[in-house]
Write an enzyme that holds these catalytic residues in place. Structure first.
Site, PDB file in Angstrom:
ATOM      1  N   GLY A 161      -3.898  25.847  -6.861  1.00  0.00           N
ATOM      2  CA  GLY A 161      -3.884  24.398  -7.110  1.00  0.00           C
ATOM      3  C   GLY A 161      -4.684  24.050  -8.345  1.00  0.00           C
ATOM      4  O   GLY A 161      -5.415  23.059  -8.379  1.00  0.00           O
ATOM      5  N   ASP A 176       3.814  29.047  -3.893  1.00  0.00           N
ATOM      6  CA  ASP A 176       3.362  28.200  -2.794  1.00  0.00           C
ATOM      7  C   ASP A 176       2.422  29.032  -1.921  1.00  0.00           C
ATOM      8  O   ASP A 176       2.834  30.056  -1.369  1.00  0.00           O
ATOM      9  CB  ASP A 176       4.599  27.736  -2.006  1.00  0.00           C
ATOM     10  CG  ASP A 176       4.256  26.741  -0.907  1.00  0.00           C
ATOM     11  OD1 ASP A 176       3.141  26.811  -0.346  1.00  0.00           O
ATOM     12  OD2 ASP A 176       5.114  25.897  -0.610  1.00  0.00           O
ATOM     13  N   VAL A 177       1.176  28.610  -1.789  1.00  0.00           N
ATOM     14  CA  VAL A 177       0.196  29.419  -1.042  1.00  0.00           C
ATOM     15  C   VAL A 177       0.562  29.577   0.436  1.00  0.00           C
ATOM     16  O   VAL A 177       0.056  30.472   1.098  1.00  0.00           O
ATOM     17  CB  VAL A 177      -1.251  28.853  -1.153  1.00  0.00           C
ATOM     18  CG1 VAL A 177      -1.743  28.890  -2.588  1.00  0.00           C
ATOM     19  CG2 VAL A 177      -1.358  27.471  -0.545  1.00  0.00           C
ATOM     20  N   TYR A 230      -6.265  16.958   8.570  1.00  0.00           N
ATOM     21  CA  TYR A 230      -6.972  17.398   7.362  1.00  0.00           C
ATOM     22  C   TYR A 230      -8.386  17.885   7.681  1.00  0.00           C
ATOM     23  O   TYR A 230      -8.788  18.969   7.238  1.00  0.00           O
ATOM     24  CB  TYR A 230      -7.013  16.226   6.374  1.00  0.00           C
ATOM     25  CG  TYR A 230      -7.706  16.531   5.063  1.00  0.00           C
ATOM     26  CD1 TYR A 230      -7.082  17.311   4.100  1.00  0.00           C
ATOM     27  CD2 TYR A 230      -8.970  16.024   4.785  1.00  0.00           C
ATOM     28  CE1 TYR A 230      -7.704  17.587   2.885  1.00  0.00           C
ATOM     29  CE2 TYR A 230      -9.599  16.285   3.580  1.00  0.00           C
ATOM     30  CZ  TYR A 230      -8.960  17.066   2.640  1.00  0.00           C
ATOM     31  OH  TYR A 230      -9.592  17.340   1.444  1.00  0.00           O
ATOM     32  N   ARG A 269      -4.095  20.407 -11.243  1.00  0.00           N
ATOM     33  CA  ARG A 269      -4.579  19.020 -11.315  1.00  0.00           C
ATOM     34  C   ARG A 269      -5.980  18.924 -10.725  1.00  0.00           C
ATOM     35  O   ARG A 269      -6.477  19.870 -10.120  1.00  0.00           O
ATOM     36  CB  ARG A 269      -3.636  18.090 -10.532  1.00  0.00           C
ATOM     37  CG  ARG A 269      -2.268  17.998 -11.140  1.00  0.00           C
ATOM     38  CD  ARG A 269      -1.349  17.040 -10.433  1.00  0.00           C
ATOM     39  NE  ARG A 269      -0.776  17.583  -9.224  1.00  0.00           N
ATOM     40  CZ  ARG A 269      -0.894  17.038  -8.018  1.00  0.00           C
ATOM     41  NH1 ARG A 269      -1.572  15.909  -7.871  1.00  0.00           N
ATOM     42  NH2 ARG A 269      -0.347  17.587  -6.960  1.00  0.00           N
ATOM     43  N   ASN A 306      -8.450  26.555  -3.706  1.00  0.00           N
ATOM     44  CA  ASN A 306      -8.594  25.110  -3.920  1.00  0.00           C
ATOM     45  C   ASN A 306      -7.362  24.314  -3.495  1.00  0.00           C
ATOM     46  O   ASN A 306      -7.480  23.130  -3.172  1.00  0.00           O
ATOM     47  CB  ASN A 306      -8.879  24.882  -5.418  1.00  0.00           C
ATOM     48  CG  ASN A 306      -8.710  23.433  -5.820  1.00  0.00           C
ATOM     49  OD1 ASN A 306      -9.574  22.602  -5.566  1.00  0.00           O
ATOM     50  ND2 ASN A 306      -7.571  23.111  -6.434  1.00  0.00           N
ATOM     51  N   SER A 320     -14.388  20.347   2.628  1.00  0.00           N
ATOM     52  CA  SER A 320     -14.526  18.899   2.415  1.00  0.00           C
ATOM     53  C   SER A 320     -15.674  18.361   3.260  1.00  0.00           C
ATOM     54  O   SER A 320     -15.987  18.914   4.328  1.00  0.00           O
ATOM     55  CB  SER A 320     -13.238  18.183   2.836  1.00  0.00           C
ATOM     56  OG  SER A 320     -13.460  16.790   2.912  1.00  0.00           O
TER      57      SER A 320
HETATM   58  P1  NDP Z   1      -4.874  16.997  -5.994  1.00  0.00           P
HETATM   59  O1  NDP Z   1      -3.928  16.370  -5.026  1.00  0.00           O
HETATM   60  O2  NDP Z   1      -5.259  16.264  -7.209  1.00  0.00           O
HETATM   61  O3  NDP Z   1      -4.291  18.448  -6.429  1.00  0.00           O
HETATM   62  C1  NDP Z   1      -3.836  19.312  -5.446  1.00  0.00           C
HETATM   63  C2  NDP Z   1      -3.530  20.651  -6.066  1.00  0.00           C
HETATM   64  O4  NDP Z   1      -3.117  21.566  -5.044  1.00  0.00           O
HETATM   65  C3  NDP Z   1      -2.403  20.586  -7.073  1.00  0.00           C
HETATM   66  O5  NDP Z   1      -2.709  21.489  -8.100  1.00  0.00           O
HETATM   67  C4  NDP Z   1      -1.192  21.078  -6.264  1.00  0.00           C
HETATM   68  O6  NDP Z   1      -0.187  21.700  -7.059  1.00  0.00           O
HETATM   69  C5  NDP Z   1      -1.865  22.138  -5.398  1.00  0.00           C
HETATM   70  N1  NDP Z   1      -1.127  22.462  -4.186  1.00  0.00           N
HETATM   71  C6  NDP Z   1      -0.865  21.671  -3.106  1.00  0.00           C
HETATM   72  N2  NDP Z   1      -0.168  22.361  -2.189  1.00  0.00           N
HETATM   73  C7  NDP Z   1      -0.009  23.620  -2.674  1.00  0.00           C
HETATM   74  C8  NDP Z   1       0.624  24.795  -2.198  1.00  0.00           C
HETATM   75  N3  NDP Z   1       1.234  24.829  -1.001  1.00  0.00           N
HETATM   76  N4  NDP Z   1       0.615  25.908  -2.975  1.00  0.00           N
HETATM   77  C9  NDP Z   1      -0.004  25.893  -4.189  1.00  0.00           C
HETATM   78  N5  NDP Z   1      -0.612  24.813  -4.703  1.00  0.00           N
HETATM   79  C10 NDP Z   1      -0.611  23.690  -3.947  1.00  0.00           C
HETATM   80  O7  NDP Z   1      -6.134  17.420  -5.111  1.00  0.00           O
HETATM   81  P2  NDP Z   1      -7.704  17.407  -5.457  1.00  0.00           P
HETATM   82  O8  NDP Z   1      -7.952  17.981  -6.783  1.00  0.00           O
HETATM   83  O9  NDP Z   1      -8.247  16.094  -5.083  1.00  0.00           O
HETATM   84  O10 NDP Z   1      -8.218  18.427  -4.325  1.00  0.00           O
HETATM   85  C11 NDP Z   1      -8.396  19.816  -4.570  1.00  0.00           C
HETATM   86  C12 NDP Z   1      -9.021  20.417  -3.321  1.00  0.00           C
HETATM   87  O11 NDP Z   1     -10.249  19.763  -3.040  1.00  0.00           O
HETATM   88  C13 NDP Z   1      -8.166  20.256  -2.075  1.00  0.00           C
HETATM   89  O12 NDP Z   1      -8.282  21.400  -1.264  1.00  0.00           O
HETATM   90  C14 NDP Z   1      -8.783  19.059  -1.391  1.00  0.00           C
HETATM   91  O13 NDP Z   1      -8.535  19.071  -0.013  1.00  0.00           O
HETATM   92  C15 NDP Z   1     -10.240  19.269  -1.719  1.00  0.00           C
HETATM   93  N6  NDP Z   1     -11.055  18.058  -1.638  1.00  0.00           N
HETATM   94  C16 NDP Z   1     -10.789  16.972  -2.415  1.00  0.00           C
HETATM   95  C17 NDP Z   1     -11.587  15.841  -2.334  1.00  0.00           C
HETATM   96  C18 NDP Z   1     -11.362  14.623  -3.156  1.00  0.00           C
HETATM   97  O14 NDP Z   1     -12.063  13.630  -2.937  1.00  0.00           O
HETATM   98  N7  NDP Z   1     -10.458  14.628  -4.117  1.00  0.00           N
HETATM   99  C19 NDP Z   1     -12.711  15.776  -1.382  1.00  0.00           C
HETATM  100  C20 NDP Z   1     -12.918  16.994  -0.630  1.00  0.00           C
HETATM  101  C21 NDP Z   1     -12.109  18.085  -0.755  1.00  0.00           C
HETATM  102  P3  NDP Z   1       0.987  20.819  -7.814  1.00  0.00           P
HETATM  103  O15 NDP Z   1       0.326  20.218  -9.022  1.00  0.00           O
HETATM  104  O16 NDP Z   1       2.028  21.814  -8.198  1.00  0.00           O
HETATM  105  O17 NDP Z   1       1.433  19.793  -6.822  1.00  0.00           O
END
Ligand code: NDP
Length: 248
Positions: free
Chosen positions: A13, A64-65, A156, A16, A91, A143
């Site tokens: 991930g 896809d993880v 979640y 982004r 992540n 988280s």
């Molecule tokens: P975003 O929604 O901004 O980004 C999510 C990322 O995960 C993207 O790169 C997406 O890829 C990727 N992704 C989702 N599903 C899959 C999958 N099945 N296989 C591979 N890649 C996948 O999330 P955040 O940056 O906000 O969050 C990142 C991590 O931090 C997550 O685990 C989230 O739970 C955790 N987190 C976030 C918080 C927050 O406040 N933002 C707080 C606490 C924890 P693609 O671009 O291709 O869709």
């Protein structure tokens, strides 16, 4: 301090948000970074441009993880291409928020498939090259809600709590092989995942945060960089909270 020269890091991930900031931080410290994404290749390429602009090196790998066969072949290919895999940052994550009464089995399954199963598949595929090298770092992105709970996040928060159990188990299982396993537990961080929350909810979150602001992806990335570094060699099985004091 916190140099990662010659290390190879895979960030799931990484296209982004927090993942992108982690990619840039590890690359700035000298690691070669493999940026994983699921569907948004343009965003992953944007991360790679940010890595290069920061003076780093990297590549982009889509998978896809939650699909174990895809994870295995992609991670084997990364380890073969570079001859090593030193750092895995689990992540990738999704949040499908719903009150328990409305939670559909498929929403629960999808959340766990990515957040928990995905992290386990990636760790399983990465552990062999780490054991061969007698060193490695696995960092799971949990988280604040794993420990504090949050209404509407049964799927979640339970998935993020599972990552803490996973972290502690793998830490015990692979310590003797030179692999440390830790978690970071971010609070409210400004990314696509949180951008949909309405203003009053965001203000309430800030009110409950002693540092009285939301966090930046770079602030989570700094914690990941530390845990990935040689300086953190004596830290394993721990949860590093990056939450502005929201949960202490
Ligand atoms: P975003 O929604 O901004 O980004 C999510 C990322 O995960 C993207 O790169 C997406 O890829 C990727 N992704 C989702 N599903 C899959 C999958 N099945 N296989 C591979 N890649 C996948 O999330 P955040 O940056 O906000 O969050 C990142 C991590 O931090 C997550 O685990 C989230 O739970 C955790 N987190 C976030 C918080 C927050 O406040 N933002 C707080 C606490 C924890 P693609 O671009 O291709 O869709």
């Amino acid at each position: 301090m916190f140099r990662l020269d010659d290390r190879v890091a895979l960030v799931t991930g990484g296209s982004r948000g927090i993942g992108r900031a982690v990619c840039v931080a590890l690359a700035k410290a000298g690691a070669r970074v493999v940026v994983n994404y699921r569907s948004n290749q343009d965003a992953a390429n944007e991360t790679l441009r940010a890595v290069t602009a920061a003076g780093g090196q990297g590549s982009v790998v889509g998978f896809d993880v939650s699909e174990p066969a895809a994870v295995d072949s992609a991670i084997q290919a990364v380890a073969k291409e570079h001859g090593r895999l030193d750092i895995l940052v689990n992540n990738a994550g999704i949040a499908l928020d719903q009150l328990l009464m409305r939670l559909k089995p498929e929403e629960l399954a999808a959340t766990w498939a990515t957040n928990v199963n995905g992290a386990i598949y990636c760790a399983k595929a990465s552990i062999r090259p780490m054991m061969r090298a007698k060193q490695g770092r696995i960092i799971n992105v949990s988280s604040v809600v794993a420990e504090a709970g949050n209404p509407g996040q049964a799927a979640y928060s339970s998935s993020k709590a599972a990552l803490i159990g996973l972290t502690k188990t793998l830490a015990r299982e692979y310590a003797s092989r030179g692999v440390t396993v830790n978690a970071v537990a971010p609070g409210y961080i400004e990314t696509d995942m949180t951008s949909e929350l309405n203003d009053s909810l965001q203000q309430e979150i800030v009110r409950q945060t002693p540092l009285a602001r939301v966090g930046k992806p770079e602030e989570v990335a700094a914690a990941v960089l530390f845990l990935a570094s040689d300086e953190a060699a004596y830290i394993t099985g721990q949860v590093l909270r990056v939450n502005g004091g929201m949960y202490v």
